[in-house]
Design a protein around this motif. Structure first.
Motif, PDB file in Angstrom:
ATOM      1  N   GLN A   1      -3.719  -6.997  -4.304  1.00  0.00           N
ATOM      2  CA  GLN A   1      -2.643  -7.914  -3.938  1.00  0.00           C
ATOM      3  C   GLN A   1      -1.501  -7.833  -4.942  1.00  0.00           C
ATOM      4  OE1 GLN A   1      -3.941 -11.896  -3.246  1.00  0.00           O
ATOM      5  NE2 GLN A   1      -5.079 -11.352  -1.423  1.00  0.00           N
ATOM      6  N   ASN A   2      -0.291  -8.002  -4.415  1.00  0.00           N
ATOM      7  CA  ASN A   2       0.938  -8.039  -5.203  1.00  0.00           C
ATOM      8  C   ASN A   2       1.160  -6.760  -6.009  1.00  0.00           C
ATOM      9  OD1 ASN A   2       1.380 -10.701  -4.275  1.00  0.00           O
ATOM     10  ND2 ASN A   2       0.032 -11.468  -5.882  1.00  0.00           N
ATOM     11  N   LYS A   3       0.727  -5.630  -5.449  1.00  0.00           N
ATOM     12  CA  LYS A   3       0.939  -4.341  -6.103  1.00  0.00           C
ATOM     13  C   LYS A   3       1.315  -3.324  -5.025  1.00  0.00           C
ATOM     14  CE  LYS A   3      -1.221  -0.920  -9.050  1.00  0.00           C
ATOM     15  NZ  LYS A   3      -2.446  -0.451  -9.662  1.00  0.00           N
ATOM     16  N   SER A   4       2.434  -2.634  -5.213  1.00  0.00           N
ATOM     17  CA  SER A   4       2.886  -1.626  -4.249  1.00  0.00           C
ATOM     18  C   SER A   4       2.124  -0.323  -4.454  1.00  0.00           C
ATOM     19  CB  SER A   4       4.383  -1.363  -4.412  1.00  0.00           C
ATOM     20  OG  SER A   4       5.109  -2.514  -4.092  1.00  0.00           O
TER      21      SER A   4
ATOM     22  N   ASP B   1       2.151   3.788  -2.956  1.00  0.00           N
ATOM     23  CA  ASP B   1       2.776   4.832  -2.149  1.00  0.00           C
ATOM     24  C   ASP B   1       1.709   5.869  -1.815  1.00  0.00           C
ATOM     25  OD1 ASP B   1       5.327   3.673  -2.311  1.00  0.00           O
ATOM     26  OD2 ASP B   1       5.702   4.639  -4.243  1.00  0.00           O
TER      27      ASP B   1
ATOM     28  N   GLY C   1       4.784   3.344   2.107  1.00  0.00           N
ATOM     29  CA  GLY C   1       4.636   2.423   0.990  1.00  0.00           C
ATOM     30  C   GLY C   1       3.969   1.169   1.503  1.00  0.00           C
TER      31      GLY C   1
ATOM     32  N   ASN D   1       2.465  -2.812   0.547  1.00  0.00           N
ATOM     33  CA  ASN D   1       2.517  -3.919  -0.401  1.00  0.00           C
ATOM     34  C   ASN D   1       1.809  -5.110   0.224  1.00  0.00           C
ATOM     35  OD1 ASN D   1       3.100  -5.467  -2.624  1.00  0.00           O
ATOM     36  ND2 ASN D   1       5.199  -5.884  -2.027  1.00  0.00           N
TER      37      ASN D   1
ATOM     38  N   VAL E   1       0.868  -8.935  -0.099  1.00  0.00           N
ATOM     39  CA  VAL E   1       1.323 -10.130  -0.799  1.00  0.00           C
ATOM     40  C   VAL E   1       0.512 -11.325  -0.319  1.00  0.00           C
ATOM     41  CG1 VAL E   1       3.289 -11.636  -1.267  1.00  0.00           C
ATOM     42  CG2 VAL E   1       3.639  -9.183  -0.990  1.00  0.00           C
TER      43      VAL E   1
END
Length: 142
Positions: free
Chosen positions: A33-36, A38, A60, A62, A64
């Motif tokens: 969570q809360n981390k992108s 790719d 990408g 993400n 949240v």
């Protein structure tokens, strides 16, 4: 429901019927969570599995977390800020009895690019490629 995989399919738009070029089923369980993140995903043929000649899609992702007090409410503008209430203090015995609850979250998906997509080299030079993302009952098209 992030326990289900997200299906990614690449199509070539056609007047009669859109042609499926390739697909991939992406496991979302390992997302933080809360981390992108790719990813470069090699497209697969549904009947043959991974195929180097079908191309790749870069996305990408993400994930949240949504605060529990906002879960189930209508979406609000991104510029509107909500204060997060302090966590409730509970007895240790109450915490142990609770089952782990699934935390509501929003998954952001960004289609970055497609490379070496199969079926895009013909004499007409006209191609309308698009990508479909499906997670549970929700489906989105690029």
């Amino acid at each position: 429901d992030l326990a289900r995989p997200m299906d990614i399919k690449v199509f070539n738009h056609n007047l009669v019927k859109d042609d499926l070029i390739g697909s991939f089923s992406l496991d979302l369980v390992s997302l933080s969570q809360n981390k992108s993140v790719d990813l470069k995903i090699a497209l697969e043929d549904a009947s043959a599995g991974p195929c180097a000649g079908l191309g790749q899609v870069s996305v990408g992702l993400n994930l949240v977390a949504v605060p529990a007090d906002l879960a189930g409410q209508a979406p609000t503008p991104a510029y509107q800020a909500f204060p997060t209430p302090p966590p409730l203090k509970r007895k240790e015995s109450e915490v142990k009895k609770d089952k782990p609850a699934s935390c509501p979250a929003v998954l952001g998906v960004t289609l970055v690019e497609g490379r070496d997509i199969a079926g895009t080299k013909d004499s007409s030079g006209i191609h309308e490629l698009y990508c479909k993302f499906r997670l549970g009952n929700d489906s989105f098209k690029s």
